[in-house]
Design an enzyme around this catalytic site. Structure first.
Site, short mmCIF file in Angstrom:
data_model
loop_
_atom_site.label_atom_id
_atom_site.label_comp_id
_atom_site.label_asym_id
_atom_site.label_seq_id
_atom_site.Cartn_x
_atom_site.Cartn_y
_atom_site.Cartn_z
N VAL A 172 0.10 7.66 0.81
CA VAL A 172 1.03 8.72 1.61
C VAL A 172 1.60 8.19 2.88
CG1 VAL A 172 1.57 11.16 2.55
CG2 VAL A 172 0.34 10.90 0.42
N ALA B 233 -9.14 0.64 5.89
CA ALA B 233 -9.69 -0.17 6.68
C ALA B 233 -10.89 -0.94 6.20
CB ALA B 233 -9.98 0.45 8.29
N LYS C 198 -5.69 3.38 19.88
CA LYS C 198 -5.54 4.39 18.82
C LYS C 198 -7.20 5.05 18.56
CE LYS C 198 -4.05 6.62 15.41
NZ LYS C 198 -5.05 7.05 14.25
N GLY D 275 0.81 -1.30 -0.06
CA GLY D 275 0.04 -0.04 0.01
C GLY D 275 0.91 1.17 0.06
N LEU D 276 0.96 2.13 -1.01
CA LEU D 276 1.66 3.13 -1.25
C LEU D 276 1.07 4.49 -1.36
CD1 LEU D 276 4.83 1.59 -3.66
CD2 LEU D 276 4.84 2.07 -1.10
N SER E 84 -0.11 7.04 14.66
CA SER E 84 -0.65 8.33 14.67
C SER E 84 0.57 9.55 14.74
CB SER E 84 -1.28 8.82 16.17
OG SER E 84 -1.64 10.11 16.14
N ASN F 55 2.42 -2.44 -4.39
CA ASN F 55 1.00 -1.72 -4.40
C ASN F 55 0.10 -2.36 -5.53
OD1 ASN F 55 -0.43 0.89 -3.37
ND2 ASN F 55 -0.59 0.97 -5.77
N VAL G 184 -3.54 -0.48 3.78
CA VAL G 184 -4.83 -0.06 2.88
C VAL G 184 -5.90 0.32 3.78
CG1 VAL G 184 -3.91 -1.89 1.23
CG2 VAL G 184 -5.59 -2.61 3.14
N HIS H 238 -7.63 7.43 21.28
CA HIS H 238 -6.56 8.48 21.10
C HIS H 238 -7.43 9.42 19.91
CE1 HIS H 238 -3.94 10.34 18.01
NE2 HIS H 238 -3.03 10.56 18.97
N ASN H 239 -7.84 8.86 19.03
CA ASN H 239 -8.65 9.73 18.09
C ASN H 239 -9.96 10.43 18.68
OD1 ASN H 239 -6.82 8.91 16.26
ND2 ASN H 239 -8.11 8.20 14.56
N ARG I 157 -19.40 18.11 14.75
CA ARG I 157 -19.04 17.64 13.29
C ARG I 157 -20.34 17.35 12.32
NH1 ARG I 157 -12.92 15.02 12.55
NH2 ARG I 157 -11.96 16.16 14.30
N GLU J 185 -8.66 13.39 20.29
CA GLU J 185 -8.16 14.28 19.33
C GLU J 185 -9.56 15.00 18.79
OE1 GLU J 185 -7.13 13.76 14.79
OE2 GLU J 185 -5.97 12.57 16.10
#
Length: 475
Positions: free
Chosen positions: A12, A76, A182, A9-10, A128, A32, A74, A185-186, A288, A189
């Site tokens: 960013v 989720a 995680k 998976g390439l 993260s 990829n 890739v 954590h989000n 949001r 955030e």
């Protein structure tokens, strides 16, 4: 010669993690689904580096030394399962698949059980730090078997962000523990970002601060021990960006409709399932959602009037009160997140170390902040601390600032500026510190209409009452 590590998976994040691993001395192979992406990567960012391009999964797997260590980056959900299904027939006992995306922790639990039962290893690692963190050192939250983590530890401790007390990675726990941490954590955030947005709204729309003044305020706040953080730092930077076409602050031209990728919502759902109150994080998710109905809000603004005007008091003093309200609210947001982690640890047998969790968030990640040192210390001194609000450091902090906190929320209400996360944080604090809440009436109502029973303060046992109905008034 075989490569030490593989990345599938390439996009960013995948590219940046691959380059991070290679830079730290581990030769890598990459694959990829789109060969054009691989070719472009090799011709540009990977040029001259110890990176081997492969154009089939068979070639990719064959290029890696055993036991193979393969990072999957890739989207989720089903794409992760699809890659795993394609890899399984090609791998041998002891080989490892690592999911570095934002997968739902329950999916990770399932994958760990499935793959470990076949002799393969699987880790779900929460990563993260965004693009920059992936390249230069993220905060990493690995979950799975301890043996699986130990086999990858030499690599992750090198590529993680480095802070004064070590690399920002630690073994989180079994199964989906890493992705659960995680996720929370989000959620924190989300809370942090909403609280900062509300502070900005108050500074701009009750005090009338312009973009230069907003930059100065946030830069000043970032210089304090209390609010020094990545999110405050980038907020200060944002106000210095001027749109070249219009000459206006770029932030003023951005549509006020925020997106979300699911982790905040998952945090709220998990908290509801575990019975943990996280009102600040919930308010941030709701904010949001409310922001997304822009067209409806524009129409409503033409029909639903509210108060208007500018704050008439001391501007500098009120700026400082907003700072205090932000810090108190931020403490509550983190307290809620840590309480959720504590409950999840107990429920899912994760055996989380909350002090270590706070420590690995000190660098690399989006919520990195100076005051995480205080959180780390609080749980180090008392691992069984039931709530961050009861840590001596934070007790005094809020007691010293609660008058300012209350005044800011009061002014916001009087001026019609919504502060859902500030308000939710104060409600959380007031509910937590109250010996008695009005749910005695709730229990009476439930027993009245549904015979749900209740407990009493003055005697043991479970009670039900045939509640008396008043006689009809005589005319």
């Amino acid at each position: 010669m075989a490569q030490s590590f593989g990345v599938i998976g390439l996009a960013v994040m995948g590219e940046n993690l691959a380059l991070n691993v290679e830079r730290n001395g581990f030769p890598i192979s990459v694959y990829n689904r789109s060969p054009e992406k691989t070719k472009t990567f090799m011709a540009t960012r990977a040029k001259g580096k110890n990176v081997k391009a492969t154009y089939s999964l068979e070639e990719f797997v064959a290029s890696l030394e055993r036991p193979r260590r393969i990072l999957v980056m890739v989207k989720a959900g089903k794409p992760v399962d699809a890659v795993i299904d394609q890899l399984k027939p090609l791998l041998q006992e002891g080989d490892m698949i690592i999911d570095g995306g934002n997968s739902l922790f329950e999916d990770t639990e399932r994958r760990v059980k499935d793959l470990e039962s076949t002799g393969l290893r699987f880790l779900g690692i929460g990563v993260s730090g965004g693009e920059e963190g992936a390249l230069n050192g993220p905060s990493m939250m690995p979950g799975g078997t301890k043996a699986a983590y130990e086999s990858i530890e030499p690599i992750v401790t090198q590529i993680a962000a480095q802070v004064d007390d070590g690399p920002c990675v630690t073994y989180i726990g079994p199964g989906g523990a890493g992705h659960y941490v995680k996720m929370v954590h989000n959620g924190i955030e989300y809370g942090d970002m909403q609280l900062i947005a509300e502070a900005y709204d108050l500074l701009k729309n009750t005090l009338g601060l312009n973009h230069k003044q907003l930059h100065e305020v946030f830069a000043e706040w970032n210089a304090t021990d209390e609010l020094n953080s990545f999110l405050i730092e980038i907020t200060a930077d944002i106000f210095t960006n001027i749109d070249p076409e219009t000459g206006k602050p770029l932030v003023d031209l951005i549509l006020d409709a925020a997106g979300q990728k699911g982790t905040g919502r998952w945090t709220v759902i998990s908290a509801l399932e575990l019975g943990v109150s996280i009102p600040t994080i919930t308010a941030a998710v709701n904010a949001r959602i409310m922001s997304s109905i822009k067209t409806e809000r524009v129409a409503a603004a033409k029909q639903l009037a509210g108060p208007s005007g500018k704050y008439e008091g001391d501007t500098k003093a009120f700026v400082n009160k907003i700072r205090d309200a932000l810090y108190c609210s931020k403490i509550c947001s983190y307290a809620q997140g840590m309480a959720l982690l504590s409950k999840a640890s107990e429920t899912y047998n994760y055996n989380l170390n909350l002090s270590e969790t706070a420590r690995i968030w000190k660098g690399g990640c989006i919520i990195r902040a100076g005051f995480l040192n205080k959180i780390k210390q609080a749980f180090k001194e008392n691992p069984a601390l039931p709530n961050l609000l009861l840590a001596p450091e934070f007790i005094q902090t809020i007691l010293d600032r609660q008058a300012a906190w209350r005044e800011v929320i009061s002014v916001a209400a009087q001026m019609g500026v919504p502060v859902p996360a500030f308000s939710a944080s104060l409600d959380y604090f007031d509910s937590y510190r109250r010996e008695n809440l009005p749910q005695n009436l709730t229990q009476a109502q439930r027993d009245y209409f549904g015979a749900h029973t209740y407990l009493r303060l003055d005697k043991e046992g479970v009670f039900h009452t045939e509640w008396a109905k008043p006689e009809p008034a005589k005319v």
